[in-house]
Design a protein around this motif. Sequence first.
Motif, PDB file in Angstrom:
ATOM      1  N   ASP A  75      20.402 -33.630  24.715  1.00  0.00           N
ATOM      2  CA  ASP A  75      21.236 -33.350  23.550  1.00  0.00           C
ATOM      3  C   ASP A  75      20.607 -32.303  22.646  1.00  0.00           C
ATOM      4  O   ASP A  75      21.309 -31.525  21.997  1.00  0.00           O
ATOM      5  N   VAL A  76      19.279 -32.289  22.570  1.00  0.00           N
ATOM      6  CA  VAL A  76      18.596 -31.247  21.815  1.00  0.00           C
ATOM      7  C   VAL A  76      18.903 -29.882  22.433  1.00  0.00           C
ATOM      8  O   VAL A  76      19.190 -28.906  21.732  1.00  0.00           O
ATOM      9  N   LEU A  77      18.871 -29.826  23.758  1.00  0.00           N
ATOM     10  CA  LEU A  77      19.214 -28.579  24.444  1.00  0.00           C
ATOM     11  C   LEU A  77      20.678 -28.215  24.186  1.00  0.00           C
ATOM     12  O   LEU A  77      21.021 -27.040  24.012  1.00  0.00           O
ATOM     13  N   GLY A  78      21.541 -29.241  24.163  1.00  0.00           N
ATOM     14  CA  GLY A  78      22.956 -28.996  23.875  1.00  0.00           C
ATOM     15  C   GLY A  78      23.158 -28.452  22.475  1.00  0.00           C
ATOM     16  O   GLY A  78      23.953 -27.533  22.260  1.00  0.00           O
ATOM     17  N   LEU A  79      22.446 -29.003  21.499  1.00  0.00           N
ATOM     18  CA  LEU A  79      22.532 -28.502  20.126  1.00  0.00           C
ATOM     19  C   LEU A  79      22.037 -27.067  20.040  1.00  0.00           C
ATOM     20  O   LEU A  79      22.577 -26.247  19.292  1.00  0.00           O
ATOM     21  N   ALA A  80      20.978 -26.770  20.794  1.00  0.00           N
ATOM     22  CA  ALA A  80      20.445 -25.405  20.794  1.00  0.00           C
ATOM     23  C   ALA A  80      21.484 -24.419  21.320  1.00  0.00           C
ATOM     24  O   ALA A  80      21.684 -23.332  20.760  1.00  0.00           O
ATOM     25  N   MET A  81      22.180 -24.816  22.399  1.00  0.00           N
ATOM     26  CA  MET A  81      23.227 -23.947  22.950  1.00  0.00           C
ATOM     27  C   MET A  81      24.388 -23.793  21.972  1.00  0.00           C
ATOM     28  O   MET A  81      24.924 -22.696  21.788  1.00  0.00           O
ATOM     29  N   ALA A  82      24.784 -24.901  21.346  1.00  0.00           N
ATOM     30  CA  ALA A  82      25.898 -24.854  20.400  1.00  0.00           C
ATOM     31  C   ALA A  82      25.556 -24.001  19.191  1.00  0.00           C
ATOM     32  O   ALA A  82      26.371 -23.212  18.713  1.00  0.00           O
ATOM     33  N   GLY A  83      24.331 -24.163  18.679  1.00  0.00           N
ATOM     34  CA  GLY A  83      23.915 -23.356  17.530  1.00  0.00           C
ATOM     35  C   GLY A  83      23.818 -21.884  17.869  1.00  0.00           C
ATOM     36  O   GLY A  83      24.211 -21.021  17.085  1.00  0.00           O
ATOM     37  N   GLY A  84      23.287 -21.593  19.068  1.00  0.00           N
ATOM     38  CA  GLY A  84      23.212 -20.187  19.487  1.00  0.00           C
ATOM     39  C   GLY A  84      24.587 -19.579  19.651  1.00  0.00           C
ATOM     40  O   GLY A  84      24.819 -18.420  19.278  1.00  0.00           O
ATOM     41  N   ALA A  85      25.525 -20.360  20.198  1.00  0.00           N
ATOM     42  CA  ALA A  85      26.900 -19.864  20.363  1.00  0.00           C
ATOM     43  C   ALA A  85      27.559 -19.626  19.011  1.00  0.00           C
ATOM     44  O   ALA A  85      28.293 -18.652  18.824  1.00  0.00           O
ATOM     45  N   VAL A 106      32.979 -21.308  23.637  1.00  0.00           N
ATOM     46  CA  VAL A 106      33.670 -22.024  24.711  1.00  0.00           C
ATOM     47  C   VAL A 106      32.706 -22.324  25.855  1.00  0.00           C
ATOM     48  O   VAL A 106      32.677 -23.444  26.394  1.00  0.00           O
ATOM     49  N   LEU A 107      31.899 -21.333  26.226  1.00  0.00           N
ATOM     50  CA  LEU A 107      30.933 -21.528  27.302  1.00  0.00           C
ATOM     51  C   LEU A 107      29.912 -22.593  26.927  1.00  0.00           C
ATOM     52  O   LEU A 107      29.493 -23.402  27.771  1.00  0.00           O
ATOM     53  N   ALA A 108      29.499 -22.613  25.659  1.00  0.00           N
ATOM     54  CA  ALA A 108      28.538 -23.624  25.202  1.00  0.00           C
ATOM     55  C   ALA A 108      29.157 -25.015  25.260  1.00  0.00           C
ATOM     56  O   ALA A 108      28.498 -25.992  25.637  1.00  0.00           O
ATOM     57  N   ALA A 109      30.430 -25.130  24.868  1.00  0.00           N
ATOM     58  CA  ALA A 109      31.107 -26.428  24.927  1.00  0.00           C
ATOM     59  C   ALA A 109      31.205 -26.920  26.369  1.00  0.00           C
ATOM     60  O   ALA A 109      31.003 -28.108  26.651  1.00  0.00           O
ATOM     61  N   LEU A 110      31.497 -26.007  27.296  1.00  0.00           N
ATOM     62  CA  LEU A 110      31.574 -26.369  28.712  1.00  0.00           C
ATOM     63  C   LEU A 110      30.205 -26.815  29.222  1.00  0.00           C
ATOM     64  O   LEU A 110      30.083 -27.822  29.936  1.00  0.00           O
ATOM     65  N   ALA A 111      29.158 -26.068  28.852  1.00  0.00           N
ATOM     66  CA  ALA A 111      27.804 -26.433  29.275  1.00  0.00           C
ATOM     67  C   ALA A 111      27.401 -27.785  28.695  1.00  0.00           C
ATOM     68  O   ALA A 111      26.736 -28.590  29.366  1.00  0.00           O
ATOM     69  N   ALA A 173      28.951 -31.277  19.932  1.00  0.00           N
ATOM     70  CA  ALA A 173      27.750 -31.753  19.251  1.00  0.00           C
ATOM     71  C   ALA A 173      27.965 -33.168  18.711  1.00  0.00           C
ATOM     72  O   ALA A 173      27.080 -34.029  18.802  1.00  0.00           O
ATOM     73  N   TYR A 174      29.144 -33.405  18.148  1.00  0.00           N
ATOM     74  CA  TYR A 174      29.463 -34.735  17.611  1.00  0.00           C
ATOM     75  C   TYR A 174      29.422 -35.786  18.711  1.00  0.00           C
ATOM     76  O   TYR A 174      28.824 -36.865  18.545  1.00  0.00           O
ATOM     77  N   LEU A 175      30.045 -35.488  19.859  1.00  0.00           N
ATOM     78  CA  LEU A 175      30.062 -36.444  20.960  1.00  0.00           C
ATOM     79  C   LEU A 175      28.656 -36.705  21.501  1.00  0.00           C
ATOM     80  O   LEU A 175      28.309 -37.840  21.844  1.00  0.00           O
ATOM     81  N   LEU A 221      36.299 -33.595  26.446  1.00  0.00           N
ATOM     82  CA  LEU A 221      35.565 -32.370  26.129  1.00  0.00           C
ATOM     83  C   LEU A 221      35.514 -31.438  27.328  1.00  0.00           C
ATOM     84  O   LEU A 221      35.716 -30.223  27.199  1.00  0.00           O
ATOM     85  N   LEU A 222      35.264 -31.986  28.508  1.00  0.00           N
ATOM     86  CA  LEU A 222      35.200 -31.167  29.717  1.00  0.00           C
ATOM     87  C   LEU A 222      36.557 -30.529  30.004  1.00  0.00           C
ATOM     88  O   LEU A 222      36.646 -29.327  30.299  1.00  0.00           O
ATOM     89  N   ARG A 223      37.632 -31.321  29.908  1.00  0.00           N
ATOM     90  CA  ARG A 223      38.979 -30.800  30.177  1.00  0.00           C
ATOM     91  C   ARG A 223      39.334 -29.670  29.213  1.00  0.00           C
ATOM     92  O   ARG A 223      39.823 -28.610  29.628  1.00  0.00           O
ATOM     93  N   ASP A 224      39.083 -29.876  27.907  1.00  0.00           N
ATOM     94  CA  ASP A 224      39.450 -28.870  26.914  1.00  0.00           C
ATOM     95  C   ASP A 224      38.622 -27.603  27.064  1.00  0.00           C
ATOM     96  O   ASP A 224      39.141 -26.484  26.911  1.00  0.00           O
ATOM     97  N   SER A 225      37.332 -27.739  27.351  1.00  0.00           N
ATOM     98  CA  SER A 225      36.482 -26.561  27.471  1.00  0.00           C
ATOM     99  C   SER A 225      36.831 -25.762  28.726  1.00  0.00           C
ATOM    100  O   SER A 225      36.821 -24.520  28.695  1.00  0.00           O
ATOM    101  N   VAL A 226      37.179 -26.456  29.818  1.00  0.00           N
ATOM    102  CA  VAL A 226      37.609 -25.741  31.026  1.00  0.00           C
ATOM    103  C   VAL A 226      38.911 -25.003  30.758  1.00  0.00           C
ATOM    104  O   VAL A 226      39.086 -23.842  31.167  1.00  0.00           O
ATOM    105  N   ASN A 227      39.856 -25.643  30.070  1.00  0.00           N
ATOM    106  CA  ASN A 227      41.123 -24.995  29.751  1.00  0.00           C
ATOM    107  C   ASN A 227      40.908 -23.732  28.910  1.00  0.00           C
ATOM    108  O   ASN A 227      41.546 -22.698  29.155  1.00  0.00           O
ATOM    109  N   LEU A 228      40.034 -23.813  27.911  1.00  0.00           N
ATOM    110  CA  LEU A 228      39.770 -22.645  27.076  1.00  0.00           C
ATOM    111  C   LEU A 228      39.067 -21.550  27.870  1.00  0.00           C
ATOM    112  O   LEU A 228      39.329 -20.358  27.667  1.00  0.00           O
TER     113      LEU A 228
END
Length: 316
Positions: A75-85, A106-111, A173-175, A221-228
């Motif tokens: 999750d720390v890695l996920g936050l890092a990706m989200a913040g960078g995006a 969008v790519l960060a949300a998918l990752a 990030a919330y999830l 989250l996966l469905r929405d990020s793939v759609n975007l």
Amino acid sequence: MAHDHGHVHDHHGHGSQGQGHGHAHGHHHGPVETGDWRYAVGLIVNLAFVGIEFGAGVFSGSTALMADAGHNLSDVLGLAMAGGAAWLARRAAAPGKTYGYGKATVLAALANALLLIFACGAIAIEAVRRLAEPAPVMSGLIMGVAAVGFVINLGTALLFMRDQHSDLNARGAYLHMMADAAVSIGVVIAGAAILFTGWSIIDPLVSIVIVGVILWGTWGLLRDSVNLALDAAPRGVDVEAIRAAFLALPGVNAVHDLHVWGLSTTDTALTAHLVHDRPDATALLAEAQAMARARFSIRHTTLQLEAGALPDCPDC
């Protein structure tokens, strides 16, 4: 500050039958409110806790704490990706990237969604192993560390709660952090049950239940990020309702080539051709743009106005 640009060009044909065509383009660009400080706070606090939790797991002999530390690290890695995006999304558009860097969100949300699924797999594997080989643990230390983790994870999740429905990246990030809070509560409950019953097998059983809950929440989250990522219409945007709203404008006879997609996890773009019989194309353009902003919160519109009726318009 937002800017609207409208251009109308009229071309008239020559011959026995004159033809009129109006082309109008409206663009609106607004800054993305990202709140980068939230990602920084979440990163610092959670990274510190990962180190503490892993150390406590080694000291107490608890694989549950070590596994949870690994989950928190993902999750720390996920936050890092989200913040960078989020930081990239605030950068201005470049000549070679005319839409800017908003798609990075969008790519960060998918990752993040994929990372959550991977973390759940790791936890499930560890839980199955511990079902086969239950081991005694220091339940009191487990409960204390997990309780601290719950407070940290819940506090971090609350930073993103307000924007989770309007920003897919904030939702990721919330999830992530709510999933960690759920895991921490599960570890506390498991520690208490082990303390009173002595049944070490409770810990992996609770972990498997928590994995199921996390996967249930991650699917959306996966469905929405793939759609975007595929430039589909964002969740909550009704394309047919937009078409009907354009058709309801005075003088609009048909709508075709209507496309709606996400420029980022917060900004939506729209293009459409409006067939009309009004002499005031500029006024129609302004009305259409205002309607898209007011009713559907779409601020980036490109509209082409076409005078008259189309002889063959299967998409109208």
